[in-house]
Design an enzyme around this catalytic site. Sequence first.
Site, PDB file in Angstrom:
ATOM      1  N   ASP A 266      66.492  37.772   2.705  1.00 18.75           N
ATOM      2  CA  ASP A 266      67.852  37.970   1.378  1.00 18.75           C
ATOM      3  C   ASP A 266      68.238  36.488   0.717  1.00 18.75           C
ATOM      4  O   ASP A 266      67.928  35.527   0.005  1.00 18.75           O
ATOM      5  CB  ASP A 266      68.501  38.042   1.554  1.00 18.75           C
TER       6      ASP A 266
ATOM      7  N   TYR B 209      71.860  45.562   5.510  1.00 18.93           N
ATOM      8  CA  TYR B 209      71.378  46.663   4.657  1.00 18.93           C
ATOM      9  C   TYR B 209      72.303  47.807   4.324  1.00 18.93           C
ATOM     10  O   TYR B 209      72.467  48.769   3.513  1.00 18.93           O
ATOM     11  CB  TYR B 209      70.542  46.487   3.316  1.00 18.93           C
TER      12      TYR B 209
ATOM     13  N   LYS C 291      66.728  35.448  15.268  1.00 15.67           N
ATOM     14  CA  LYS C 291      68.136  34.918  15.363  1.00 15.67           C
ATOM     15  C   LYS C 291      68.258  35.376  16.698  1.00 15.67           C
ATOM     16  O   LYS C 291      69.012  35.938  17.381  1.00 15.67           O
ATOM     17  CB  LYS C 291      69.234  34.934  14.375  1.00 15.67           C
TER      18      LYS C 291
HETATM   19  C1  IPM Z   1      67.939  40.188  -4.251  1.00 16.03           C
HETATM   20  C2  IPM Z   1      69.733  40.243  -4.137  1.00 16.03           C
HETATM   21  C3  IPM Z   1      69.661  41.854  -3.835  1.00 16.03           C
HETATM   22  C4  IPM Z   1      69.960  42.215  -2.704  1.00 16.03           C
HETATM   23  C5  IPM Z   1      71.300  42.201  -4.305  1.00 16.03           C
HETATM   24  C6  IPM Z   1      71.354  42.298  -5.635  1.00 16.03           C
HETATM   25  C7  IPM Z   1      71.539  43.604  -4.311  1.00 16.03           C
HETATM   26  O1  IPM Z   1      69.982  39.303  -3.987  1.00 16.03           O
HETATM   27  O2  IPM Z   1      67.315  40.927  -4.197  1.00 16.03           O
HETATM   28  O3  IPM Z   1      67.211  39.418  -2.982  1.00 16.03           O
HETATM   29  O4  IPM Z   1      71.075  41.383  -2.138  1.00 16.03           O
HETATM   30  O5  IPM Z   1      68.812  42.408  -2.257  1.00 16.03           O
HETATM   31 MG    MG Z   2      69.330  37.912  -3.069  1.00 18.58          MG
END
Ligand code: IPM
Ligand code: MG
Length: 353
Positions: free
Chosen positions: A243, A142, A187
Amino acid sequence: MNLKIAVLPGDGIGPEISAQGVEVMSAVCEKFGHTPEYAYAVCGADAIDKTGDPFPEETFQTCKNADAVLFSAVGDPKFDNDPTAKVRPEQGLLAMRKRLGLFANIRPVQTFKCLIHKSPLRAELVEHADFVCIRELTGGMYFGTKYQDNEKAYDTNLYTRPEIERILKVGFEYAMKRRRHLTVVDKANVLASSRLWRKIAQEMVPDYPEVKTDFMFVDNAAMRMIQEPTFFDVMVTENTFGDILTDEGSVISGSMGLLPSASTGEGTPVFEPVHGSWPQAKGQNIANPLAQILSVAMLFEYFDLKAEGLLVRKAVDASLDARVRTPEIQVEGVATYGTKEVGAWIVDYIRKA
Ligand code: IPM
Ligand code: MG
């Protein structure tokens, strides 16, 4: 206790569920003699419209100066349909996590007896499933270096030892407070970053002799979660895997609209529903406020206000038992309640308790 709460209603159904969360919080505070003080701030698409920035400096300052943030949801279809948009509501969420140093995202996966039939899994598989996913929230792909041109693109999955150690520590400590079973999801058969995670986790195992620690590849974990969700107690994993797995977790419980989460770390902790902004339902008084209300329970529990958290949970359970429910979880043939009406019922229950 004085509680300074930054309230970030955001987009879509956010403002409606936020209002119910605040009402419930105030009712509990009144009962227990706490003094809440609310400071409202904009975020997401709402903030882009008003300031051009999905997480403006003023909002950051409001969060920084608070004891906790009660967050609702961000996201608007007008941005989803425009992949070239330079500023997007979701960036506000990422900026909030990064700037507040919220490296640990805690997402409980819990079933509610009366909603088990809503699970896509057979009831006997999912009954008694009760686990927590601890997702690393400020590192990995991210936030690593990104590159994109017409011919190639990459995201860097960078993790440093301190980042891994601090999130694993949260995992081990959570396991100690629960059933003492930690599953480290990675992984490591393919990724170098995962191999470092596993190495560090193995180094930490002797510090937590009471915790039964196991290691699982993420693909296998995704499968195990639907085959035998009761296997898990606490799982800990990196940002991207977390996520994906937490979306899977929220849906197998059959109660996505009821799941709260907490993001904690260095700065002010944030409490929010797992579900999103559901823009199609905006302003219709049909959104389920329970995940937001249960976020308030998590907020109290974070400050070790156990009785307060428990009262919120009891009130939510009572509302479900009394069939005071929003349309998507109501029993067929029974009249449905609106967002406000569910909130008001819960507030009333708390006052009378
Ligand atoms: C979450 C969401 C977010 C993420 C998005 C909206 C950026 O999917 O909080 O899980 O990917 O972290
Ligand atoms: Mg999410």
